[in-house]
Write an enzyme that holds these catalytic residues in place. Structure first.
Site, PDB file in Angstrom:
ATOM      1  N   CYS A 138      37.182 -17.842 -22.429  1.00 32.98           N
ATOM      2  CA  CYS A 138      37.667 -17.301 -22.393  1.00 32.98           C
ATOM      3  C   CYS A 138      38.733 -16.445 -21.803  1.00 32.98           C
ATOM      4  O   CYS A 138      39.689 -17.723 -21.918  1.00 32.98           O
ATOM      5  CB  CYS A 138      36.866 -14.590 -21.528  1.00 32.98           C
ATOM      6  N   HIS A 144      32.414 -15.676 -24.988  1.00 29.49           N
ATOM      7  CA  HIS A 144      31.365 -16.227 -24.214  1.00 29.49           C
ATOM      8  C   HIS A 144      29.524 -16.243 -25.286  1.00 29.49           C
ATOM      9  O   HIS A 144      28.923 -16.130 -25.347  1.00 29.49           O
ATOM     10  CB  HIS A 144      30.743 -15.225 -23.955  1.00 29.49           C
ATOM     11  N   GLY A 146      36.840 -14.641 -16.284  1.00 28.07           N
ATOM     12  CA  GLY A 146      38.047 -13.720 -15.049  1.00 28.07           C
ATOM     13  C   GLY A 146      38.750 -12.558 -15.887  1.00 28.07           C
ATOM     14  O   GLY A 146      38.939 -12.482 -16.572  1.00 28.07           O
ATOM     15  N   GLU A 198      27.858 -18.220 -23.625  1.00 30.96           N
ATOM     16  CA  GLU A 198      26.552 -18.158 -22.545  1.00 30.96           C
ATOM     17  C   GLU A 198      26.154 -17.738 -22.867  1.00 30.96           C
ATOM     18  O   GLU A 198      24.887 -17.373 -22.610  1.00 30.96           O
ATOM     19  CB  GLU A 198      26.840 -18.611 -21.099  1.00 30.96           C
ATOM     20  N   GLN A 231       0.802  -1.533   0.170  1.00 25.29           N
ATOM     21  CA  GLN A 231       0.133  -0.022   0.357  1.00 25.29           C
ATOM     22  C   GLN A 231       0.624   1.454   0.207  1.00 25.29           C
ATOM     23  O   GLN A 231       0.690   1.992  -0.438  1.00 25.29           O
ATOM     24  CB  GLN A 231      -1.259  -0.577   0.918  1.00 25.29           C
TER      25      GLN A 231
HETATM   26  N1  GLN Z   1      41.109 -11.040 -18.408  1.00 29.15           N
HETATM   27  C1  GLN Z   1      41.184 -11.381 -19.611  1.00 29.15           C
HETATM   28  C2  GLN Z   1      41.124 -10.868 -20.839  1.00 29.15           C
HETATM   29  O1  GLN Z   1      40.486  -9.700 -20.668  1.00 29.15           O
HETATM   30  C3  GLN Z   1      39.926 -12.643 -20.157  1.00 29.15           C
HETATM   31  C4  GLN Z   1      37.953 -11.729 -19.801  1.00 29.15           C
HETATM   32  C5  GLN Z   1      37.551 -12.418 -19.888  1.00 29.15           C
HETATM   33  O2  GLN Z   1      37.099 -13.663 -19.255  1.00 29.15           O
HETATM   34  N2  GLN Z   1      36.037 -12.282 -19.785  1.00 29.15           N
HETATM   35  O3  GLN Z   1      41.391 -11.148 -21.939  1.00 29.15           O
END
Ligand code: GLN
Length: 541
Positions: free
Chosen positions: A379, A513, A352, A515, A191
């Site tokens: 990656c 990527h 990463g 995914e 509310q």
């Molecule tokens: N750190 C790595 C790069 O910059 C991989 C990047 C990532 O995994 N998205 O190439």
């Protein structure tokens, strides 16, 4: 002209507004309408690219190279419509544009104010989308009552008037908390939230009430009465066990039927068989496998949102439930901890940044290679697998990535230039951190007969990238002699895109990527192949 649906949220954040918007988009599609979803985020960052995944979850990348909020991932996964740069904006971006115009003198000396200049800029963002779909669903980030959100509420209020009230709908998501001592769900925060929204001049047409248990009729009636909304437009949105059950659940509660009614459109039954099949596959799997995700942000699974979903999709395709075991990469710096990988059917090292945890990721890649456990390196996960191969197969002990500082053998190094849309893009290590990555869709050519080409059933692909560093192609030949085939390359042959071991059940590293493009109704081929390989491995043990 498009019809607009504005989605706001109240009471608390993390209500799943993005998911609700995506699910409504899917339901409207199931009724034969085209939809387009967009997100307006009130924070000041120009884009989420430089925000920590700890704080903000995953950065979702679009084909055209925008670094966006993870909600755009939900939109894409549920509607199949590829998101673009123009599907999201932030306060930072809005102000940047207004201030640039002010500097250029575009406002002819006027005093620049939040209303009308900022609100007009927000309206322009919305207007741009007009006519591109039957329905534009615009989600406002944050929670009602946030100072940052006020210009957005004012802008969508005005926008509804501008296009005519019959063409705009305001949907507000709230929470009904359960108070254990009273043994009941509480409607008061809802509310208050509606009151707050109304003080911005917006009377919601539909309320989406999140709750962890069924909402009693009396509570629904109470909300309807106090919030001045018809009973059937107070939609219960109960917690779902799988996000892919949400479209069916909302349909069951009448959400799409009410939306259609609000716009005065004919009510015809939606085609929901795809969502029913997805739901069945999730709830009646024939097999179960366990995948280890060896990463860095494992205490916040939102930072791997698309990845988790892509694994679910790979499972759907294989009628398999994919259990995830999140493993903090750093633990493998203690070699005795490697037993943590002994009970899994596949190992995935995701994307990463930075050096923490890298030695652990390299160890995980080595374990997968030596023990014939299916491995998927995404990656950073590909870069670590190549460093592992250089160190342990070629004996180049000093092999590393310049991302972690100067090293003896920079097998992964900073890219200085690459080709995008037939033009060379150059960067140096002096550039800003924001917006200097290789971002968005790039094509790759696959070697016929490779595992990658088999999975895709194609030799030319396009995938989304987000990285600064590249594997140095000059080591490809030596590595290939040791069995690591570079099965995917950029069209000019200079940038390794995919690598795989010839004599391994399934060990694939990709520089992009995958995914980000996976959908429950169209699972990504590499995730289908990885889950299949893990399933085969599970039958061996
Ligand atoms: N750190 C790595 C790069 O910059 C991989 C990047 C990532 O995994 N998205 O190439």
């Amino acid at each position: 002209m498009s019809r607009y649906i504005f989605i706001t949220g109240g009471v608390v954040s993390s209500l799943g507004k993005g998911l609700a918007s995506a699910a409504l988009g899917a339901l409207l599609q199931a009724r034969g309408y085209s939809v387009r979803l967009c997100k307006l985020d009130p924070y000041l960052n120009v884009d989420p690219g430089t925000m920590s995944p700890f704080q903000h979850g995953e950065v979702f990348v679009t084909d055209d190279g925008a670094e966006t909020d993870l909600d755009l991932g939900h939109y894409e996964r549920f509607t199949g419509r590829p998101a673009t740069k123009t599907d999201s904006t932030t306060t930072g971006r809005i102000y940047l544009s207004v201030l640039n115009k002010e500097r250029k003198g575009d406002y002819l000396g006027a005093t620049i104010q939040v209303i009308p200049h900022i609100t007009d800029e927000i309206k322009d963002f919305l207007k741009e989308k007009d006519g591109t779909a039957d329905f534009i669903l615009a989600e406002i980030g944050g929670t009602i009552g946030d100072i940052e959100g006020l210009p957005y509420l004012e802008a969508i209020r005005q926008f509804g008037n501008d296009i005519g009230r019959g063409n705009a709908l305001y949907m507000h998501a709230t929470l009904l908390p359960y108070i254990a001592a009273a043994g009941e769900l509480k409607t008061k925060p809802t509310q208050h939230s509606v009151k707050e929204l109304m003080s911005a001049g917006i009377a919601p047409d539909i309320l989406l009430c999140r709750a962890d248990r069924p909402i009693e009729e009396g509570d629904r009636k109470k909300i309807a009465l106090f919030c001045n909304i018809p009973y059937e437009r107070v939609i219960p949105a109960l917690d779902a066990n799988s996000i892919y059950d949400v479209p069916l659940a909302y349909n069951n509660e009448g959400l799409d039927a009410q939306v259609i009614k609000c716009f005065g459109l004919p009510d015809k039954a939606p085609a929901l068989s795809t969502w029913k099949t997805i739901s069945e596959r999730i709830w009646q799997p024939e097999h179960t496998i366990k995948i280890a995700i060896v990463g860095k942000y494992t205490n916040l699974t939102d930072s791997y949102k698309s990845l988790n979903e892509a694994l679910v999709h790979g499972g759907i395709a294989n009628k398999t439930k994919v259990e995830l075991k999140f493993v903090e990469a750093e633990i493998f710096e203690d070699e005795s901890k490697i037993f943590e990988l002994e009970d899994v059917n596949g190992i995935l090292v995701p994307g990463g940044f930075g050096s923490r945890g890298t030695e652990g990721k390299i160890r995980a890649a080595q374990f997968a290679r030596e023990k014939n456990v299916p491995y998927f390196g995404i990656c950073f996960g590909m870069q670590m697998a190549v460093i592992e191969a250089a160190r342990n197969l070629l004996g180049l002990k000093g092999a590393s990535s310049t991302e972690f500082g100067p090293c003896d053998i920079p097998i992964v190094g900073l890219m200085t230039e690459w080709v995008k849309d037939n033009e060379k893009v150059a960067r140096s290590n002096k550039d800003d951190m924001g917006g200097t990555m290789r971002l968005g869709a790039f094509p790759a050519m696959l070697k016929a007969g490779s595992k990658a080409a088999q999975a895709y059933n194609a030799t030319e692909i396009s995938e989304r990238h987000r990285h600064r560093y590249e594997v140095d192609i000059s080591y490809a030949k030596k590595l290939e002699e040791k069995g690591l085939l570079f099965s995917g390359l950029s069209p000019d042959g200079n940038l390794p895109e995919i690598c795989e071991y010839k004599n391994h059940p399934w060990f694939v590293g990709v520089q992009f990527h995958p995914e980000l493009k996976s959908k429950p109704f169209d699972p990504h081929p590499l995730f289908v192949a990885f889950v299949k390989a893990a399933l085969e491995q599970s039958k061996l043990v």
